[in-house]
Design a protein around this motif. Structure first.
Motif, PDB file in Angstrom:
ATOM      1  N   ALA A  10      71.787  69.302  30.546  1.00 27.53           N
ATOM      2  CA  ALA A  10      72.681  68.381  29.734  1.00 27.53           C
ATOM      3  C   ALA A  10      74.099  68.738  29.810  1.00 27.53           C
ATOM      4  N   GLU A  11      74.519  70.052  30.064  1.00 31.72           N
ATOM      5  CA  GLU A  11      75.865  70.317  30.430  1.00 31.72           C
ATOM      6  C   GLU A  11      76.717  69.477  31.485  1.00 31.72           C
ATOM      7  N   HIS A  12      75.607  69.537  32.642  1.00 34.59           N
ATOM      8  CA  HIS A  12      76.161  69.210  33.960  1.00 34.59           C
ATOM      9  C   HIS A  12      75.621  67.938  34.401  1.00 34.59           C
ATOM     10  N   GLY A  13      74.685  67.268  33.558  1.00 33.23           N
ATOM     11  CA  GLY A  13      74.418  65.748  33.895  1.00 33.23           C
ATOM     12  C   GLY A  13      73.740  65.616  35.203  1.00 33.23           C
ATOM     13  N   SER A  14      73.301  66.381  35.879  1.00 34.28           N
ATOM     14  CA  SER A  14      72.441  66.224  36.944  1.00 34.28           C
ATOM     15  C   SER A  14      71.658  67.466  37.247  1.00 34.28           C
ATOM     16  N   PHE A  15      70.504  67.147  37.922  1.00 40.73           N
ATOM     17  CA  PHE A  15      69.679  68.558  38.204  1.00 40.73           C
ATOM     18  C   PHE A  15      70.452  69.317  39.461  1.00 40.73           C
ATOM     19  N   ASN A  16      71.192  68.683  40.225  1.00 42.76           N
ATOM     20  CA  ASN A  16      71.840  69.420  41.464  1.00 42.76           C
ATOM     21  C   ASN A  16      72.776  70.164  40.903  1.00 42.76           C
ATOM     22  N   VAL A  31      61.912  64.887  27.855  1.00 44.08           N
ATOM     23  CA  VAL A  31      63.279  65.225  27.517  1.00 44.08           C
ATOM     24  C   VAL A  31      64.449  64.638  28.358  1.00 44.08           C
ATOM     25  N   VAL A  32      64.373  64.270  29.481  1.00 44.18           N
ATOM     26  CA  VAL A  32      65.395  63.700  30.191  1.00 44.18           C
ATOM     27  C   VAL A  32      65.177  62.398  30.738  1.00 44.18           C
ATOM     28  N   ALA A  33      66.076  61.411  30.871  1.00 48.25           N
ATOM     29  CA  ALA A  33      65.745  60.103  31.474  1.00 48.25           C
ATOM     30  C   ALA A  33      66.465  59.988  32.854  1.00 48.25           C
ATOM     31  N   ARG A  34      65.723  60.075  34.043  1.00 46.76           N
ATOM     32  CA  ARG A  34      66.255  59.930  35.238  1.00 46.76           C
ATOM     33  C   ARG A  34      66.688  58.724  35.732  1.00 46.76           C
ATOM     34  N   SER A  35      67.832  58.536  36.486  1.00 44.33           N
ATOM     35  CA  SER A  35      68.139  57.312  36.988  1.00 44.33           C
ATOM     36  C   SER A  35      69.065  57.832  38.086  1.00 44.33           C
ATOM     37  N   THR A  36      69.571  56.715  39.053  1.00 41.30           N
ATOM     38  CA  THR A  36      70.520  56.905  40.148  1.00 41.30           C
ATOM     39  C   THR A  36      71.894  57.565  39.979  1.00 41.30           C
ATOM     40  N   ARG A  37      72.248  57.287  38.668  1.00 44.40           N
ATOM     41  CA  ARG A  37      73.532  57.683  38.178  1.00 44.40           C
ATOM     42  C   ARG A  37      73.618  59.381  37.512  1.00 44.40           C
ATOM     43  N   GLY A  38      72.266  59.815  37.457  1.00 37.91           N
ATOM     44  CA  GLY A  38      72.107  61.196  36.985  1.00 37.91           C
ATOM     45  C   GLY A  38      71.096  61.302  36.019  1.00 37.91           C
ATOM     46  N   VAL A  39      71.313  62.002  34.847  1.00 37.66           N
ATOM     47  CA  VAL A  39      70.236  62.172  33.962  1.00 37.66           C
ATOM     48  C   VAL A  39      70.740  62.180  32.755  1.00 37.66           C
ATOM     49  N   THR A  40      70.004  61.833  31.449  1.00 38.94           N
ATOM     50  CA  THR A  40      70.661  61.778  30.391  1.00 38.94           C
ATOM     51  C   THR A  40      69.339  62.238  29.510  1.00 38.94           C
ATOM     52  N   LEU A  41      69.992  62.825  28.231  1.00 35.56           N
ATOM     53  CA  LEU A  41      68.807  63.318  27.336  1.00 35.56           C
ATOM     54  C   LEU A  41      68.275  62.312  26.707  1.00 35.56           C
ATOM     55  N   THR A  42      67.036  62.269  26.474  1.00 36.40           N
ATOM     56  CA  THR A  42      66.327  61.551  25.490  1.00 36.40           C
ATOM     57  C   THR A  42      66.500  62.243  23.999  1.00 36.40           C
ATOM     58  N   ARG A  43      65.880  61.779  23.071  1.00 40.69           N
ATOM     59  CA  ARG A  43      65.870  62.086  21.770  1.00 40.69           C
ATOM     60  C   ARG A  43      65.280  63.432  21.467  1.00 40.69           C
ATOM     61  N   ALA A  44      64.257  63.614  22.124  1.00 41.17           N
ATOM     62  CA  ALA A  44      63.569  64.884  22.238  1.00 41.17           C
ATOM     63  C   ALA A  44      64.328  65.865  22.905  1.00 41.17           C
ATOM     64  N   GLY A  45      64.863  65.381  24.028  1.00 44.35           N
ATOM     65  CA  GLY A  45      65.848  66.313  24.705  1.00 44.35           C
ATOM     66  C   GLY A  45      66.880  66.904  24.045  1.00 44.35           C
ATOM     67  N   ARG A  46      67.599  66.127  23.361  1.00 42.03           N
ATOM     68  CA  ARG A  46      68.801  66.337  22.279  1.00 42.03           C
ATOM     69  C   ARG A  46      68.237  67.514  21.373  1.00 42.03           C
ATOM     70  N   ILE A  47      67.256  67.284  20.786  1.00 47.80           N
ATOM     71  CA  ILE A  47      66.404  68.355  19.679  1.00 47.80           C
ATOM     72  C   ILE A  47      66.198  69.695  20.506  1.00 47.80           C
ATOM     73  N   MET A  48      65.784  69.580  21.641  1.00 46.81           N
ATOM     74  CA  MET A  48      65.738  70.802  22.467  1.00 46.81           C
ATOM     75  C   MET A  48      66.706  71.409  22.894  1.00 46.81           C
ATOM     76  N   VAL A  49      67.776  70.728  23.234  1.00 48.10           N
ATOM     77  CA  VAL A  49      69.118  71.337  23.632  1.00 48.10           C
ATOM     78  C   VAL A  49      69.459  72.122  22.471  1.00 48.10           C
ATOM     79  N   GLY A  50      69.571  71.422  21.247  1.00 46.43           N
ATOM     80  CA  GLY A  50      70.167  72.161  19.761  1.00 46.43           C
ATOM     81  C   GLY A  50      69.290  73.232  19.809  1.00 46.43           C
ATOM     82  N   ALA A  51      68.092  73.519  19.988  1.00 49.26           N
ATOM     83  CA  ALA A  51      67.099  74.622  19.947  1.00 49.26           C
ATOM     84  C   ALA A  51      67.622  75.515  20.975  1.00 49.26           C
ATOM     85  N   ALA A  52      67.975  75.118  22.157  1.00 50.51           N
ATOM     86  CA  ALA A  52      68.288  76.373  23.104  1.00 50.51           C
ATOM     87  C   ALA A  52      69.411  76.708  22.990  1.00 50.51           C
ATOM     88  N   GLU A  53      70.582  75.982  22.137  1.00 56.03           N
ATOM     89  CA  GLU A  53      71.883  76.788  21.833  1.00 56.03           C
ATOM     90  C   GLU A  53      71.571  77.698  20.781  1.00 56.03           C
TER      91      GLU A  53
END
Length: 303
Positions: A14-20, A48-70
């Motif tokens: 989520a912080e870096h915007g890509s797996f790489n 939890v993430v939506a993958r595309s050629t431009r990188g990854v973005t969080l889904t709604r579930a992903g945003r919830i889990m990132v909040g939990a991670a923090e």
């Protein structure tokens, strides 16, 4: 049970915007990052993430889990500090601050803190809000003295359960002119009256703010100088290089050779406050520091 390491990996994605980029930050391979995320999705039964050629973005579930991670990261850091205190008998308090606010508000507040809690070990680091607010969420600092302009706080601290935002004061931006400028004696100025003036600015965020206000007034400002230091910007104004837009607290003390004029109407302002971990009421030194900063801010606001 959710694996904490998988949450850590998702937070990095989520912080870096890509797996790489997340892999590089975590010193893992991109494949390992992808596997951790996929395993987390399987355990949750949700993407939890939506993958595309431009990188990854969080889904709604992903945003919830990132909040939990923090929240988990902040709780673990708090627990570590409690354990450290058992061994040393001393409380550690880490503060991040932006320069102009720290210079004016922090010294008096820290003096009160050390008088009330002399065994507290203080650490202060300089950081802009976009850097310091995530550090609060992560538990790396206990308090960030920060600001924001018209938009939301950087890093979403106001919407996250692990962080509280306490407003301190509004810090209006003022026009700074050479002492002999034709507009130096005005009681207030409209931004539109400055359309033909060259500008020297002491902060990139201030430049972005000026451009927004100038666009509303129908002109494109001519920027002749940019710095990262408001004092340097004032010296360039005094030398006749242009005019500037500087927050009020960065104008203390007064400098020779310049005049400051308020902006007419509801002009631009920085909103200054402190971001803290939510459990500050169970952390007496931190609660004392917040109270002391509120007192300092009230004194500044009153003058």
């Amino acid at each position: 049970m959710i694996d904490i390491q998988r949450l850590r990996v998702l937070r990095a994605v989520a912080e870096h915007g890509s797996f790489n980029r997340a892999a590089a930050a975590l010193r893992l391979t991109p494949s390992a990052v992808s596997q951790h995320v996929a395993a987390l999705e399987r355990s949750l039964g949700a993407q939890v993430v939506a993958r595309s050629t431009r990188g990854v973005t969080l889904t709604r579930a992903g945003r919830i889990m990132v909040g939990a991670a923090e929240s988990v990261a902040a709780e673990l850091e708090h627990a570590k500090r409690q354990v450290d205190r058992l061994g040393t008998g001393r409380t550690r308090l880490t503060v991040a601050t932006f320069t102009s606010g720290g210079r004016l508000l922090l010294p008096g507040a820290l003096a009160r803190l050390t008088a009330a809690h002399p065994d507290t070990v203080l650490h202060v680091r300089e950081a802009e809000p976009e850097d310091s607010l995530p550090l609060v969420r992560q538990g790396a600092v206990d308090l960030a003295l920060a600001y924001h302009f018209d938009g939301p706080l950087p890093g979403r601290p106001g919407g996250h359960s692990a962080v509280e935002w306490t407003a301190l004061l509004d810090d209006p931006l003022r026009v700074v002119l050479p002492g002999g400028h034709r507009l130096a004696d005005r009681a207030a100025l409209d931004i539109a009256e400055l359309a033909a003036e060259p500008w020297v600015l002491g902060c990139l965020k201030t430049e972005a703010y000026l451009r927004r206000y100038a666009e509303r007034a129908g002109f494109d400002p001519e920027i002749r100088g940019t710095t990262t230091d408001y004092f340097f910007a004032r010296s360039l104004v005094a030398a006749g290089m242009g005019i500037s837009l500087i927050p009020s607290i960065a104008l203390v003390p007064e400098a020779p050779g310049v005049r400051t004029v308020p902006i007419a109407g509801p002009g631009p302002a920085r909103h200054i406050g402190v971001a803290t971990i939510s459990r500050r009421h169970g952390h007496p030194p931190l609660a004392t520091l917040v109270d002391a900063l509120q007192e300092q801010a009230a004194a500044v606001d009153g003058t």
